[in-house]
Design a protein around this motif. Structure first.
Motif, PDB file in Angstrom:
ATOM      1  N   VAL A   8     -59.817 -47.958 -62.403  1.00  0.00           N
ATOM      2  CA  VAL A   8     -59.297 -48.906 -63.393  1.00  0.00           C
ATOM      3  C   VAL A   8     -60.504 -49.676 -63.909  1.00  0.00           C
ATOM      4  O   VAL A   8     -60.991 -50.609 -63.271  1.00  0.00           O
ATOM      5  N   ILE A  44     -58.045 -52.179 -67.281  1.00  0.00           N
ATOM      6  CA  ILE A  44     -57.227 -53.337 -66.922  1.00  0.00           C
ATOM      7  C   ILE A  44     -56.363 -53.790 -68.096  1.00  0.00           C
ATOM      8  O   ILE A  44     -55.485 -54.634 -67.920  1.00  0.00           O
ATOM      9  N   ASN A  71     -60.909 -55.515 -60.933  1.00  0.00           N
ATOM     10  CA  ASN A  71     -59.670 -54.728 -61.004  1.00  0.00           C
ATOM     11  C   ASN A  71     -58.791 -54.825 -59.766  1.00  0.00           C
ATOM     12  O   ASN A  71     -57.707 -54.241 -59.732  1.00  0.00           O
TER      13      ASN A  71
END
Length: 596
Positions: A8, A44, A71
């Protein structure tokens, strides 16, 4: 069986070298084995539900998340739902945010099977192999849930793991030896990654750091290792052949080994493709004459240097174990500036020990005086596992318990003063680091005692006008600054100089279609401008690269601005400065032109 490695990222343009390296190493070692390793990259900015749906549709038997301070909150939220929709999927975590305090972490996240601590290549290869062997043998991991996978004994044989045992309790395995940097395959080529023209590409030629900065996790890893230079050169050629826009070296102090740094810099100089930019984080005071002579030869824009000054307070530098010669940094950065071929980013950190508000103002003014292309004003992050975290109580260090664990106050800096620095940071980002107000800031600085006072005044004006923390259009930023200038005590002549500087800065970067309200009326100059462009189309004097264009076309593609002193400024957007991407400009009058 399928093992999904998920990242992420903070932004779409970022790439995740961590999961690339894990997959490349595992694929090379287990070619044709029973484990299929997939990659998935998100940001994100995705909705957690979108990521959950994508992972669910992939149906992995095991999934590993790469975890960082930016993240981890997202990953925690995602894990809770993932365990509900894929109850038989094993969840593993890795990365700097989860490599410390593993037992506490696993107690707080019951859905997670385990953590890969520290460097992940060897650990993940052995973990994936253990899953593959369990798949081959058909051994159940937890009979009551019917999950295939390795036994506790198999996991206990793998270094750098913390995992939940089948029948309760958490077990942590010993650390393995440092990885051999020459043993890893080249991730981008191994995985056949292409279409990289819109991504920032991260590359690693060394691991570890010889320094012991107390706020940094790199100081924890003392095993400084380098990838063989023969491999590095071949891999850089791969990027150069594909004309990747930017390669960002993640080496913590790139030039800590002179021979290594010089070999790489010579190679990119000799094989420059005219497109690719290389970013390095360096210690400026380690640059010697040989390195400086080499850097001076670089094409404008080929190299970008990030220099972590952090503070100019000697007490602070001693306390954080940072060996820095500020005088030498000042000398080096001034010399690099004189070449006009290398972007320099200088970093400061607010909230360090022994640095109060007055000390930080001094640090800011000294670094601002070094005239970097960007001045990054960051705030201390108290990272798990760092020496700074151990010293937090003695420093009176109060910091957020939510990632990214940012400082709130210290013995030397109260929260009110920290808010002042936040305002200054916003103004620096908008007006300095954007490089969109260069000439105006040069004038404006003369109205204040120090650069810090200038940005502080801007921050207060933004707050009083209700403009702080909001997104504004580019033109609106100029109008707000013009309004602030109007609040200063300046005479009419000085005010007109500011008007021209703002308009000059506005058009220097782009041929703006919307004009700010304060811009001078150009109607009186229209006929004169048309005559200029007609003459230029017939016999080019200042715009030789527009063959075949008539006067109207030239007027659309360039910009001519009448200024308060009766001269005109011509902006040519085809012929830009290769370093700052500003238009080439000519100051025109009746007698000729002066290049700017």
């Amino acid at each position: 069986m399928k093992f999904l490695l998920a990242a992420v990222n903070a932004k779409y343009i970022h790439s995740n070298l961590g999961i690339y390296s894990l997959k490349a190493c595992a694929d090379a070692r287990m070619a044709g084995g029973p484990v299929e390793i997939e990659l998935a990259e998100y940001t994100i900015n995705h909705q957690p539900e979108q990521v959950l749906q994508d992972i669910y549709r992939r149906r992995p038997e095991a999934v590993g998340f790469s975890c960082y301070i930016w993240n981890i909150s997202f990953v925690r939220e995602l894990i809770a739902d993932l365990a509900l929709v894929l109850p038989k999927t094993e969840i593993w975590l890795g990365g700097p945010e989860v490599s410390f305090e593993c037992e506490t972490l696993l107690h707080s996240l019951p859905a997670v099977r385990g953590v890969m601590k520290g460097e992940g290549e060897e650990t993940f290869c052995r973990l994936a192999a253990a899953y593959g062997e369990a798949e081959r043998l058909g051994a159940p991991l937890q009979a009551e849930r019917g999950i295939p996978g390795p036994s506790d004994a198999d996991l206990a044989a793998i270094p750098n793991l913390a995992f939940r045992r089948r029948h309760g309790g958490i077990f942590q395995t010993p650390a393995g030896p440092p990885s051999d940097m020459g043993s890893f395959p080249f991730s981008y080529k191994q995985l056949g990654l292409e279409n990289l023209e819109h991504r920032i590409i991260y590359y690693e030629s060394s691991r570890g750091c010889p320094f012991s900065c107390s706020y940094c996790l790199s100081s924890v890893d003392k095993a400084l290792r380098f990838r063989p230079i023969s491999l590095v050169k071949r891999e850089l050629d791969w990027f150069l052949e594909r004309k990747v826009p930017q390669v960002k070296f993640v080496d913590r102090t790139f030039n800590c080994k002179k021979s290594h740094a010089l070999a790489i810099w010579r190679h990119i100089l000799e094989h420059d493709n005219g497109v690719t930019n290389f970013h390095f984080e360096i210690a400026a005071d380690l640059l010697d004459e040989e390195a400086m002579e080499l850097l001076e030869k670089m094409r404008p824009g080929l190299v970008q240097l990030e220099i972590g000054v952090q503070s100019t307070n000697p007490e602070t530098l001693r306390e954080i174990h940072r060996r820095t010669d500020i005088g030498e940094i000042r000398r080096i950065t001034a010399r690099i500036n004189s070449w006009h071929n290398i972007h320099q980013h200088l970093d400061l950190i607010a909230g360090l020990p022994w640095e109060g508000i007055e000390s930080f103002r001094t640090s800011f003014n000294e670094v601002y005086g070094m005239e970097p292309e960007q001045l990054q004003l960051g705030f201390l992050k108290v990272l798990k596992g760092s020496h700074m975290a151990e010293m937090a109580e003695s420093y009176g260090l109060v910091y957020s318990r939510r990632p990214p664990y940012e400082v709130l106050s210290t013995r030397w800096l109260c929260y009110e003063e920290l808010l002042e620095l936040k305002g200054v940071e916003e103004m620096v980002e908008i007006h300095y680091n954007s490089r969109q107000f260069v000439h105006t800031l040069g004038l404006l600085q003369e109205e204040f005692s120090t650069p810090y006072d200038m940005f502080l005044h801007m921050a207060r004006f933004y707050r009083e006008q209700g403009c702080a923390g909001l997104n504004h259009s580019r033109v609106a930023r100029y109008e707000i600054l013009w309004k602030m200038i109007g609040s200063l005590t300046v005479d009419c002549g000085r005010r007109e100089i500011y008007r021209d500087a703002l308009v000059f800065d506005l058009y220097l970067r782009e041929n703006a279609k919307s004009r700010p309200e304060f811009a001078r009326d150009q109607n009186p100059f229209k006929e004169r401008m048309r005559e200029f462009y007609r003459a230029e189309a017939e016999k080019p004097r200042y715009l030789p690269g527009y063959q075949g264009c008539d006067g109207r076309q030239l007027q659309r593609m360039t910009h001519l601005e009448g200024m308060g002193d009766g001269t005109f400024v011509l902006f040519d957007y085809r012929d830009r400065d290769p370093l700052d991407y500003n238009a080439r400009t000519w100051r025109l009058d009746l007698d000729g032109a002066v290049k700017r």
